[in-house]
Design a protein around this motif. Structure first.
Motif, PDB file in Angstrom:
ATOM      1  N   MET A 257       0.844  -1.177   0.000  1.00  0.00           N
ATOM      2  CA  MET A 257       0.000   0.000   0.000  1.00  0.00           C
ATOM      3  C   MET A 257       0.891   1.241   0.000  1.00  0.00           C
ATOM      4  N   THR A 258       0.544   2.206  -0.835  1.00  0.00           N
ATOM      5  CA  THR A 258       1.305   3.441  -0.862  1.00  0.00           C
ATOM      6  C   THR A 258       0.732   4.431   0.147  1.00  0.00           C
ATOM      7  N   ASN A 259       1.500   5.459   0.443  1.00  0.00           N
ATOM      8  CA  ASN A 259       1.059   6.469   1.398  1.00  0.00           C
ATOM      9  C   ASN A 259       0.481   7.670   0.676  1.00  0.00           C
ATOM     10  N   THR A 260      -0.472   7.455  -0.188  1.00  0.00           N
ATOM     11  CA  THR A 260      -1.075   8.543  -0.930  1.00  0.00           C
ATOM     12  C   THR A 260      -2.531   8.710  -0.535  1.00  0.00           C
ATOM     13  N   TYR A 261      -3.024   9.899  -0.807  1.00  0.00           N
ATOM     14  CA  TYR A 261      -4.440  10.188  -0.612  1.00  0.00           C
ATOM     15  C   TYR A 261      -5.077  10.327  -1.985  1.00  0.00           C
ATOM     16  N   SER A 262      -6.343   9.973  -2.065  1.00  0.00           N
ATOM     17  CA  SER A 262      -7.087  10.230  -3.290  1.00  0.00           C
ATOM     18  C   SER A 262      -8.495  10.670  -2.912  1.00  0.00           C
ATOM     19  N   VAL A 263      -9.191  11.176  -3.900  1.00  0.00           N
ATOM     20  CA  VAL A 263     -10.537  11.689  -3.667  1.00  0.00           C
ATOM     21  C   VAL A 263     -11.394  11.357  -4.875  1.00  0.00           C
ATOM     22  N   ASP A 264     -12.652  11.024  -4.626  1.00  0.00           N
ATOM     23  CA  ASP A 264     -13.617  10.743  -5.685  1.00  0.00           C
ATOM     24  C   ASP A 264     -14.947  11.358  -5.253  1.00  0.00           C
TER      25      ASP A 264
ATOM     26  N   SER B  32      -7.706   1.176   0.732  1.00  0.00           N
ATOM     27  CA  SER B  32      -7.707   0.156  -0.304  1.00  0.00           C
ATOM     28  C   SER B  32      -6.284  -0.331  -0.517  1.00  0.00           C
ATOM     29  N   GLU B  33      -6.138  -1.294  -1.421  1.00  0.00           N
ATOM     30  CA  GLU B  33      -4.818  -1.830  -1.717  1.00  0.00           C
ATOM     31  C   GLU B  33      -3.965  -0.824  -2.493  1.00  0.00           C
ATOM     32  N   GLN B  34      -4.580   0.181  -3.120  1.00  0.00           N
ATOM     33  CA  GLN B  34      -3.841   1.119  -3.955  1.00  0.00           C
ATOM     34  C   GLN B  34      -3.542   2.449  -3.275  1.00  0.00           C
ATOM     35  N   THR B  35      -4.363   2.868  -2.339  1.00  0.00           N
ATOM     36  CA  THR B  35      -4.147   4.151  -1.678  1.00  0.00           C
ATOM     37  C   THR B  35      -4.267   3.990  -0.175  1.00  0.00           C
ATOM     38  N   LYS B  36      -3.604   4.860   0.533  1.00  0.00           N
ATOM     39  CA  LYS B  36      -3.702   4.832   1.980  1.00  0.00           C
ATOM     40  C   LYS B  36      -5.126   5.196   2.407  1.00  0.00           C
ATOM     41  N   TYR B  37      -5.611   6.343   1.928  1.00  0.00           N
ATOM     42  CA  TYR B  37      -6.979   6.775   2.239  1.00  0.00           C
ATOM     43  C   TYR B  37      -7.598   7.437   1.016  1.00  0.00           C
ATOM     44  N   THR B  38      -8.866   7.156   0.816  1.00  0.00           N
ATOM     45  CA  THR B  38      -9.629   7.797  -0.244  1.00  0.00           C
ATOM     46  C   THR B  38     -10.902   8.365   0.361  1.00  0.00           C
TER      47      THR B  38
ATOM     48  N   HIS C 170     -16.977   0.561  -8.982  1.00  0.00           N
ATOM     49  CA  HIS C 170     -16.281   1.500  -9.869  1.00  0.00           C
ATOM     50  C   HIS C 170     -14.797   1.136 -10.013  1.00  0.00           C
ATOM     51  N   ILE C 171     -14.115   0.905  -8.917  1.00  0.00           N
ATOM     52  CA  ILE C 171     -12.684   0.609  -9.035  1.00  0.00           C
ATOM     53  C   ILE C 171     -12.436  -0.805  -9.560  1.00  0.00           C
ATOM     54  N   PHE C 172     -13.364  -1.732  -9.302  1.00  0.00           N
ATOM     55  CA  PHE C 172     -13.239  -3.074  -9.880  1.00  0.00           C
ATOM     56  C   PHE C 172     -13.356  -3.004 -11.397  1.00  0.00           C
ATOM     57  N   GLU C 173     -14.309  -2.217 -11.880  1.00  0.00           N
ATOM     58  CA  GLU C 173     -14.519  -2.091 -13.318  1.00  0.00           C
ATOM     59  C   GLU C 173     -13.415  -1.291 -14.008  1.00  0.00           C
ATOM     60  N   SER C 174     -12.588  -0.602 -13.225  1.00  0.00           N
ATOM     61  CA  SER C 174     -11.483   0.166 -13.807  1.00  0.00           C
ATOM     62  C   SER C 174     -10.407  -0.743 -14.383  1.00  0.00           C
ATOM     63  N   GLY C 175     -10.468  -2.040 -14.046  1.00  0.00           N
ATOM     64  CA  GLY C 175      -9.549  -3.001 -14.623  1.00  0.00           C
ATOM     65  C   GLY C 175      -8.295  -3.267 -13.821  1.00  0.00           C
TER      66      GLY C 175
ATOM     67  N   THR D 179      -8.667  -8.191 -10.230  1.00  0.00           N
ATOM     68  CA  THR D 179      -9.251  -9.391 -10.822  1.00  0.00           C
ATOM     69  C   THR D 179     -10.495  -9.832 -10.069  1.00  0.00           C
ATOM     70  N   SER D 180     -10.718  -9.288  -8.889  1.00  0.00           N
ATOM     71  CA  SER D 180     -11.934  -9.517  -8.119  1.00  0.00           C
ATOM     72  C   SER D 180     -12.245  -8.229  -7.359  1.00  0.00           C
ATOM     73  N   PRO D 181     -13.470  -8.071  -6.891  1.00  0.00           N
ATOM     74  CA  PRO D 181     -13.788  -6.849  -6.151  1.00  0.00           C
ATOM     75  C   PRO D 181     -12.804  -6.638  -4.991  1.00  0.00           C
ATOM     76  N   PRO D 182     -12.259  -5.427  -4.864  1.00  0.00           N
ATOM     77  CA  PRO D 182     -11.230  -5.175  -3.851  1.00  0.00           C
ATOM     78  C   PRO D 182     -11.791  -5.131  -2.432  1.00  0.00           C
ATOM     79  N   THR D 183     -10.922  -5.440  -1.493  1.00  0.00           N
ATOM     80  CA  THR D 183     -11.266  -5.298  -0.092  1.00  0.00           C
ATOM     81  C   THR D 183     -11.066  -3.840   0.299  1.00  0.00           C
ATOM     82  N   LEU D 184     -12.104  -3.233   0.826  1.00  0.00           N
ATOM     83  CA  LEU D 184     -12.049  -1.843   1.257  1.00  0.00           C
ATOM     84  C   LEU D 184     -12.446  -1.771   2.723  1.00  0.00           C
TER      85      LEU D 184
END
Length: 117
Positions: free
Chosen positions: A1-8, A22-28, A47-52, A55-60
């Protein structure tokens, strides 16, 4: 996991939000126009599963939620309340995410006991 923030944020008014790990960002910070925080979680997971990237719905993991009002014309963001299902978010995490992604906006970040049905 990276130490980044994201927003949606997918609205321009007053809606609920959640903070997730999530597995990709520290906090969203995720804010969609749904009635329940759990619906936001399900829509974001899809949404993030369909982003490709998965391979399965992510654990959040939800780290609380509240209500977010955003006004792009006035460049203001206000948060308040908490999630009835997920509880209060860490106010410092909310502040850090919004400051990073909206540096030109006036922020009023609070967490209160208010729960919107």
């Amino acid at each position: 996991m990276t130490n980044t923030y994201s927003v949606d944020i997918q609205h321009t008014n007053d809606e609920k939000y959640i903070i997730v790990n999530s597995e990709q960002t520290k906090y969203t910070l995720v804010s969609y126009p749904y009635r329940y925080h759990s619906q936001i979680l399900n829509a974001y997971r899809q949404h993030i599963f369909e982003s490709g990237n998965f391979t399965s719905p992510p654990t959040l993991l939800v780290q609380g939620g509240g209500i977010l009002t955003i006004d792009h014309d006035q460049k203001t963001i206000k948060t308040y309340g908490q999630s009835g299902g997920y509880g209060k978010p860490d106010i410092e995490i909310v502040k850090n995410i919004l400051q990073e992604h909206y540096p030109d906006y006036e922020l009023d970040v609070t967490v209160t006991d208010y729960i919107r049905d």
